[in-house]
Scaffold this motif. Structure first.
Motif, PDB file in Angstrom:
ATOM      1  N   ARG A  77       1.095  -1.483   0.111  1.00 23.87           N
ATOM      2  CA  ARG A  77       0.660   0.037  -0.192  1.00 23.87           C
ATOM      3  C   ARG A  77       0.844   1.133  -0.261  1.00 23.87           C
ATOM      4  O   ARG A  77       0.425   2.085  -0.408  1.00 23.87           O
ATOM      5  N   VAL A  78       1.930   1.509   0.670  1.00 26.17           N
ATOM      6  CA  VAL A  78       3.321   2.340   0.533  1.00 26.17           C
ATOM      7  C   VAL A  78       3.079   2.549  -0.316  1.00 26.17           C
ATOM      8  O   VAL A  78       3.442   3.834  -1.039  1.00 26.17           O
ATOM      9  N   ILE A  79       3.910   1.961  -1.343  1.00 26.81           N
ATOM     10  CA  ILE A  79       4.975   1.764  -2.425  1.00 26.81           C
ATOM     11  C   ILE A  79       3.439   2.356  -3.636  1.00 26.81           C
ATOM     12  O   ILE A  79       3.903   3.203  -4.410  1.00 26.81           O
ATOM     13  N   LEU A  80       2.241   1.822  -3.412  1.00 31.48           N
ATOM     14  CA  LEU A  80       0.648   2.237  -4.480  1.00 31.48           C
ATOM     15  C   LEU A  80       0.582   3.214  -3.593  1.00 31.48           C
ATOM     16  O   LEU A  80       0.558   4.079  -5.598  1.00 31.48           O
ATOM     17  N   VAL A  81       1.003   4.175  -3.102  1.00 32.38           N
ATOM     18  CA  VAL A  81       0.063   5.470  -2.717  1.00 32.38           C
ATOM     19  C   VAL A  81       1.368   6.182  -2.958  1.00 32.38           C
ATOM     20  O   VAL A  81       1.196   7.397  -4.060  1.00 32.38           O
ATOM     21  N   LYS A  82       3.058   5.768  -3.055  1.00 33.07           N
ATOM     22  CA  LYS A  82       3.645   6.754  -3.922  1.00 33.07           C
ATOM     23  C   LYS A  82       3.877   6.580  -5.131  1.00 33.07           C
ATOM     24  O   LYS A  82       4.166   7.786  -5.451  1.00 33.07           O
ATOM     25  N   LYS A  83       3.519   5.521  -5.667  1.00 37.80           N
ATOM     26  CA  LYS A  83       3.731   5.685  -7.451  1.00 37.80           C
ATOM     27  C   LYS A  83       1.996   6.225  -8.095  1.00 37.80           C
ATOM     28  O   LYS A  83       2.577   7.494  -8.800  1.00 37.80           O
ATOM     29  N   ILE A  84       1.214   6.302  -7.352  1.00 39.73           N
ATOM     30  CA  ILE A  84      -0.377   7.149  -7.825  1.00 39.73           C
ATOM     31  C   ILE A  84       0.433   9.016  -6.838  1.00 39.73           C
ATOM     32  O   ILE A  84       0.029   9.725  -8.189  1.00 39.73           O
ATOM     33  N   GLU A  85       0.790   9.620  -5.501  1.00 39.56           N
ATOM     34  CA  GLU A  85       1.762  10.083  -5.635  1.00 39.56           C
ATOM     35  C   GLU A  85       2.034  10.612  -6.906  1.00 39.56           C
ATOM     36  O   GLU A  85       1.996  12.081  -7.467  1.00 39.56           O
ATOM     37  N   GLN A  86       2.885   9.850  -7.007  1.00 35.62           N
ATOM     38  CA  GLN A  86       4.445  10.744  -8.326  1.00 35.62           C
ATOM     39  C   GLN A  86       3.619  10.618  -9.296  1.00 35.62           C
ATOM     40  O   GLN A  86       2.952  11.499  -9.944  1.00 35.62           O
TER      41      GLN A  86
END
Length: 141
Positions: A77-86
């Motif tokens: 979930r942390v990785i997913l949030v970072k990718k969506i933020e980017q």
């Protein structure tokens, strides 16, 4: 969001980040895959690898950092949030800034800057050479 075996502060920070980016838990399709690699029987028997897909954006994430499925769910979930933020913030995202900083640090120096640095190094090496015993002995003679 279900509870993860990490500190409450980390979970609340993740929830806040997801809320700020307007990511809902219902938008995430989650499935589990058998992990590969090190870990032997432990990873071969249990599906510890977590696969997340954010349906609106189509971003997919796979995570098998740990041997525990629940910890991997948090990390995914942390990785997913970072990718969506980017994706959303682009240039302003923290990850983008960190990558750009590293790129600037690794960038090749200009010829002028390199010459200046080498000139300063020569001065220092000359000082050190003059401090050595053999030079001092030859000067004393």
């Amino acid at each position: 969001m279900t509870m993860f075996p990490v500190s409450e502060a980390k979970v609340s920070a993740l929830k806040a980040k997801m809320l700020s980016l307007n990511i809902r838990e219902s938008d995430i399709a989650e499935s589990f895959i058998r992990s590969g690699g090190k870990g032997g029987q432990k990873v071969n028997k249990v599906s510890t690898c977590v696969y997340l897909r954010h349906i609106p954006t189509g971003i997919e994430v796979k995570c098998q950092k740990e041997r525990s499925q629940s910890v991997n769910r948090y990390h995914a979930r942390v990785i997913l949030v970072k990718k969506i933020e980017q994706l959303i913030k682009g240039k302003e995202s923290e990850e983008r800034q960190r990558i750009e900083k590293i790129r600037r640090q690794k960038r090749k120096r200009s010829k002028r800057a390199k010459e200046k640095m080498l000139a300063e190094k020569r001065i220092v090496s000359e000082k050190k050479r003059l401090r050595s015993k053999s030079v001092i002995a030859s000067i004393a003679l």
